[in-house]
Design a protein around this motif. Sequence first.
Motif, PDB file in Angstrom:
ATOM      1  N   VAL A 121      -9.053 -25.124 -20.097  1.00  0.00           N
ATOM      2  CA  VAL A 121      -9.538 -26.503 -20.036  1.00  0.00           C
ATOM      3  C   VAL A 121      -9.491 -27.138 -21.419  1.00  0.00           C
ATOM      4  CG1 VAL A 121     -11.561 -25.306 -19.101  1.00  0.00           C
ATOM      5  CG2 VAL A 121     -11.825 -27.583 -20.043  1.00  0.00           C
ATOM      6  N   ARG A 122      -9.675 -26.335 -22.438  1.00  0.00           N
ATOM      7  CA  ARG A 122      -9.559 -26.892 -23.785  1.00  0.00           C
ATOM      8  C   ARG A 122      -8.131 -27.347 -24.075  1.00  0.00           C
ATOM      9  NH1 ARG A 122     -14.376 -26.389 -25.908  1.00  0.00           N
ATOM     10  NH2 ARG A 122     -15.408 -24.412 -26.335  1.00  0.00           N
ATOM     11  N   ASP A 123      -7.167 -26.672 -23.518  1.00  0.00           N
ATOM     12  CA  ASP A 123      -5.794 -27.040 -23.865  1.00  0.00           C
ATOM     13  C   ASP A 123      -5.144 -27.946 -22.817  1.00  0.00           C
ATOM     14  OD1 ASP A 123      -4.545 -25.622 -21.833  1.00  0.00           O
ATOM     15  OD2 ASP A 123      -3.614 -24.163 -23.142  1.00  0.00           O
ATOM     16  N   GLY A 124      -5.956 -28.483 -21.940  1.00  0.00           N
ATOM     17  CA  GLY A 124      -5.445 -29.510 -21.051  1.00  0.00           C
ATOM     18  C   GLY A 124      -4.908 -29.023 -19.724  1.00  0.00           C
ATOM     19  N   ARG A 125      -4.854 -27.713 -19.532  1.00  0.00           N
ATOM     20  CA  ARG A 125      -4.275 -27.233 -18.290  1.00  0.00           C
ATOM     21  C   ARG A 125      -5.268 -27.263 -17.131  1.00  0.00           C
ATOM     22  NH1 ARG A 125      -0.895 -21.971 -19.298  1.00  0.00           N
ATOM     23  NH2 ARG A 125      -2.378 -21.478 -20.941  1.00  0.00           N
ATOM     24  N   ALA A 126      -6.530 -27.533 -17.438  1.00  0.00           N
ATOM     25  CA  ALA A 126      -7.520 -27.707 -16.376  1.00  0.00           C
ATOM     26  C   ALA A 126      -8.495 -28.787 -16.819  1.00  0.00           C
ATOM     27  CB  ALA A 126      -8.252 -26.395 -16.095  1.00  0.00           C
ATOM     28  N   ASP A 127      -9.132 -29.407 -15.833  1.00  0.00           N
ATOM     29  CA  ASP A 127     -10.024 -30.526 -16.131  1.00  0.00           C
ATOM     30  C   ASP A 127     -11.494 -30.137 -16.166  1.00  0.00           C
ATOM     31  OD1 ASP A 127      -7.727 -32.009 -16.115  1.00  0.00           O
ATOM     32  OD2 ASP A 127      -8.021 -32.833 -14.113  1.00  0.00           O
ATOM     33  N   GLY A 128     -11.804 -28.985 -15.594  1.00  0.00           N
ATOM     34  CA  GLY A 128     -13.207 -28.594 -15.552  1.00  0.00           C
ATOM     35  C   GLY A 128     -13.360 -27.174 -15.047  1.00  0.00           C
ATOM     36  N   MET A 129     -14.610 -26.733 -14.969  1.00  0.00           N
ATOM     37  CA  MET A 129     -14.869 -25.354 -14.552  1.00  0.00           C
ATOM     38  C   MET A 129     -15.947 -25.253 -13.495  1.00  0.00           C
ATOM     39  SD  MET A 129     -15.074 -23.360 -18.205  1.00  0.00           S
ATOM     40  CE  MET A 129     -14.133 -21.898 -17.794  1.00  0.00           C
ATOM     41  N   LEU A 130     -15.735 -24.294 -12.617  1.00  0.00           N
ATOM     42  CA  LEU A 130     -16.739 -23.924 -11.625  1.00  0.00           C
ATOM     43  C   LEU A 130     -17.150 -22.502 -11.960  1.00  0.00           C
ATOM     44  CD1 LEU A 130     -17.118 -26.206  -9.741  1.00  0.00           C
ATOM     45  CD2 LEU A 130     -15.497 -25.172  -8.166  1.00  0.00           C
ATOM     46  N   LEU A 131     -18.420 -22.290 -12.209  1.00  0.00           N
ATOM     47  CA  LEU A 131     -18.849 -20.969 -12.654  1.00  0.00           C
ATOM     48  C   LEU A 131     -19.681 -20.233 -11.624  1.00  0.00           C
ATOM     49  CD1 LEU A 131     -19.823 -21.814 -16.352  1.00  0.00           C
ATOM     50  CD2 LEU A 131     -17.644 -20.972 -15.447  1.00  0.00           C
ATOM     51  N   LEU A 132     -19.210 -19.048 -11.260  1.00  0.00           N
ATOM     52  CA  LEU A 132     -19.983 -18.174 -10.373  1.00  0.00           C
ATOM     53  C   LEU A 132     -20.553 -17.022 -11.183  1.00  0.00           C
ATOM     54  CD1 LEU A 132     -17.384 -18.200  -7.499  1.00  0.00           C
ATOM     55  CD2 LEU A 132     -19.659 -19.159  -7.454  1.00  0.00           C
ATOM     56  N   ASP A 146     -19.657 -32.691 -25.836  1.00  0.00           N
ATOM     57  CA  ASP A 146     -18.216 -32.443 -25.752  1.00  0.00           C
ATOM     58  C   ASP A 146     -17.851 -31.254 -24.873  1.00  0.00           C
ATOM     59  OD1 ASP A 146     -17.680 -34.553 -27.291  1.00  0.00           O
ATOM     60  OD2 ASP A 146     -16.994 -33.436 -29.052  1.00  0.00           O
ATOM     61  N   ARG A 147     -18.844 -30.646 -24.276  1.00  0.00           N
ATOM     62  CA  ARG A 147     -18.522 -29.470 -23.467  1.00  0.00           C
ATOM     63  C   ARG A 147     -17.714 -29.892 -22.238  1.00  0.00           C
ATOM     64  NH1 ARG A 147     -20.922 -29.893 -18.906  1.00  0.00           N
ATOM     65  NH2 ARG A 147     -23.071 -30.652 -18.688  1.00  0.00           N
ATOM     66  N   PRO A 148     -16.921 -28.972 -21.723  1.00  0.00           N
ATOM     67  CA  PRO A 148     -16.114 -29.300 -20.545  1.00  0.00           C
ATOM     68  C   PRO A 148     -17.021 -29.566 -19.342  1.00  0.00           C
ATOM     69  CG  PRO A 148     -15.636 -27.062 -21.355  1.00  0.00           C
ATOM     70  CD  PRO A 148     -16.711 -27.615 -22.216  1.00  0.00           C
ATOM     71  N   PRO A 149     -16.542 -30.360 -18.401  1.00  0.00           N
ATOM     72  CA  PRO A 149     -17.287 -30.580 -17.165  1.00  0.00           C
ATOM     73  C   PRO A 149     -17.458 -29.258 -16.428  1.00  0.00           C
ATOM     74  CG  PRO A 149     -15.526 -32.195 -17.386  1.00  0.00           C
ATOM     75  CD  PRO A 149     -15.319 -31.174 -18.470  1.00  0.00           C
ATOM     76  N   ILE A 150     -18.690 -28.976 -16.052  1.00  0.00           N
ATOM     77  CA  ILE A 150     -19.001 -27.683 -15.449  1.00  0.00           C
ATOM     78  C   ILE A 150     -19.967 -27.860 -14.285  1.00  0.00           C
ATOM     79  CG2 ILE A 150     -20.363 -25.575 -15.830  1.00  0.00           C
ATOM     80  CD1 ILE A 150     -19.129 -25.376 -18.598  1.00  0.00           C
ATOM     81  N   VAL A 151     -19.742 -27.100 -13.235  1.00  0.00           N
ATOM     82  CA  VAL A 151     -20.734 -27.005 -12.168  1.00  0.00           C
ATOM     83  C   VAL A 151     -20.984 -25.530 -11.888  1.00  0.00           C
ATOM     84  CG1 VAL A 151     -21.168 -27.348  -9.695  1.00  0.00           C
ATOM     85  CG2 VAL A 151     -20.252 -29.228 -11.064  1.00  0.00           C
ATOM     86  N   LEU A 152     -22.247 -25.176 -11.763  1.00  0.00           N
ATOM     87  CA  LEU A 152     -22.608 -23.795 -11.479  1.00  0.00           C
ATOM     88  C   LEU A 152     -22.777 -23.600  -9.976  1.00  0.00           C
ATOM     89  CD1 LEU A 152     -25.427 -23.317 -14.156  1.00  0.00           C
ATOM     90  CD2 LEU A 152     -23.010 -22.740 -14.358  1.00  0.00           C
TER      91      LEU A 152
END
Lengths: 346, 346
Positions: A121-132, A146-152
């Motif tokens: 996500v930092r290098d542009g290949r993803a827009d955000g993260m889903l964390l399990l 500035d943290r990436p968009p995240i949903v837990l």
Amino acid sequence: MSEQSARPVRRATIEDVARLAKVSKATVSRVFSRAAVVTEETRRTVLEAAVAAGYRPNGLAQALRRRSSRSIVVLVPDLANPFYPAIVHGIERRARALGYTILMGNTDADPEVEAAYLDLVRDGRADGMLLLTGRLPPGVAADDPDRPPIVLISEHLPGPQLPTVRIDNAAAAADMVRHLAALGHRRIGHVTGPPSRVLSRDRLAGYRRALAEAGLAFDPDLVAEGDFTFASGVAAGRLLLSLPDPPSAVFAANDESAVGVLRAARLQGLVVPGQLSIAGFDDIQLAEMSDPPITTVHQPRAELGAEAIGLLIRQLEAAEPAATEILLPTRLVLRDSTARPAEKPG
Amino acid sequence: MSEQSARPVRRATIEDVARLAKVSKATVSRVFSRAAVVTEETRRTVLEAAVAAGYRPNGLAQALRRRSSRSIVVLVPDLANPFYPAIVHGIERRARALGYTILMGNTDADPEVEAAYLDLVRDGRADGMLLLTGRLPPGVAADDPDRPPIVLISEHLPGPQLPTVRIDNAAAAADMVRHLAALGHRRIGHVTGPPSRVLSRDRLAGYRRALAEAGLAFDPDLVAEGDFTFASGVAAGRLLLSLPDPPSAVFAANDESAVGVLRAARLQGLVVPGQLSIAGFDDIQLAEMSDPPITTVHQPRAELGAEAIGLLIRQLEAAEPAATEILLPTRLVLRDSTARPAEKPG
DNA sequence: TTGTAGGCGTTATCAT
DNA sequence: ATGATAACGCCTACAA
């Protein structure tokens, strides 16, 4: 007709189509970026030219230009754990419906792996993260603007609120214990999950709450520590069943350890549910395939995943403010591993 | 010092670093593309500038320019099937070691989904595909010179040879049946997988071969069709056990259906392995958690995945010719579900 | 409604 | 060893 076999090595670009359709690159682009203003006639011409050229928009170029890859990284600690695939499946279906691609990562709870995926996500290949994974990757702070968009998903973090989709673990655990108490059990044991996880602590809290509600005293001896594995269930079951005054029912914090308790009971020659009731949590397929099938708490796992990615994408596209916490309902699934306690002999 | 809090919204680019280090963009690029010729001194300067700027190369731009995304699509029919995660895990570890990213897709055996993932490689976002689906996505022909680079795992396709990494299913099945025969079983039943899959046919062939080798007649009544599910194992088990002359051992084509057979035996009051021996295939965790644990054929699943992606990447990078077939060894895992047959009473 | 042109961030070619 | 410059394929003001 050597042309037929002489396939172009290079893939067709927007320019090829433009030339074929005798329009500008911009027009071709407009045809492919939906909702743009183009005459029905030119649209058809362009589409035909595109088919003739075998054209497909280059996803990389689009992403580079649009500054959005429409891809989401999904981090799972252990895909082999049957709890996760259903969630991932829910994520994937919803993602595809919304036009997003999933980059799934199995982290083994290894921070280095988490960091490697964060790079996407930092290098542009993803827009955000889903964390399990129940935690943030190293170097990411919840309150960093500035943290990436995240949903837990499933596990919430203490501290600064991050958007989370989960169930109410304490309430669900309390439901189950309440059920056991209603069956007539007075000594109800609990096999916990790893104490380091909020999840485990919540379920333990629910257990205690329901006990209190039912007027049953909390006995620390009836709580055995587990770590969600089958082996830990066996060990915890042994411990509880060797007590001078053993429980007549055991509520394990997940299904796998519940099956472990079942094994422990068998090893001691106990009949389930005749001499011992056993309940689990999660409703994975194992609970159903076990003999006897295990009473458990059903989690809507696919929905958890679907809601979570929906939330993340809304956040991404609408710049929706850091939303909240979504709680999904659970329900008890009553199977053959639980029953009324045996009457005390004598 | 308002500069400290005024974080740049825009991520640093190669140009920012170049300016800071007082070199050209090209030099910065060379520093980051390994194995380029740069003075040790300038390299250090650039690296320092990069750190100062918080620079990370943009993966999309790199991929666009290099015409390679270093990403591989992995297609799995059903991640919830415990057979697959270990393979995926092997893929992922090796991929990361080789600097590649995995785009994992759960297809539900849906051709539309397969096509959607195929688009990722057609549009440049992936360089090749790893297929666990046992078939090619719609529109792809094995002998099309323009088809994407593909390696099959576990299931091979009839027809034009595609690179495949798998086990020798017939030989492994024969090993197991040979073992049962060596224990003294004369009537050995078989629960097949779905007949549509080469896998199932291979295992059936191995069963027949071992029977013949042991001098046992093939009895079609002893073969019950299954589809790898627990339920189909229960049904097939019922069928076999209700035969006038039932088998004393059953070899199921996978572990899940073996556990189904176990359930069927229990329902008829049979003791396993005392009155019926049961063997499975795959060595998934269920085989171990079952009661009794199931004797089975171990497949090196992580290795299958690792070999496959290694093969694909070599093919991608070295333009290695369409390689062959890699067969990995299996081994029997003897557990408590198999034993010598009971002596015939009388 | 359509075309022109500039740029997204990087790498490769060709000079120097 | 380093620098200038032109792509990679696409999108989007802006102009027409």
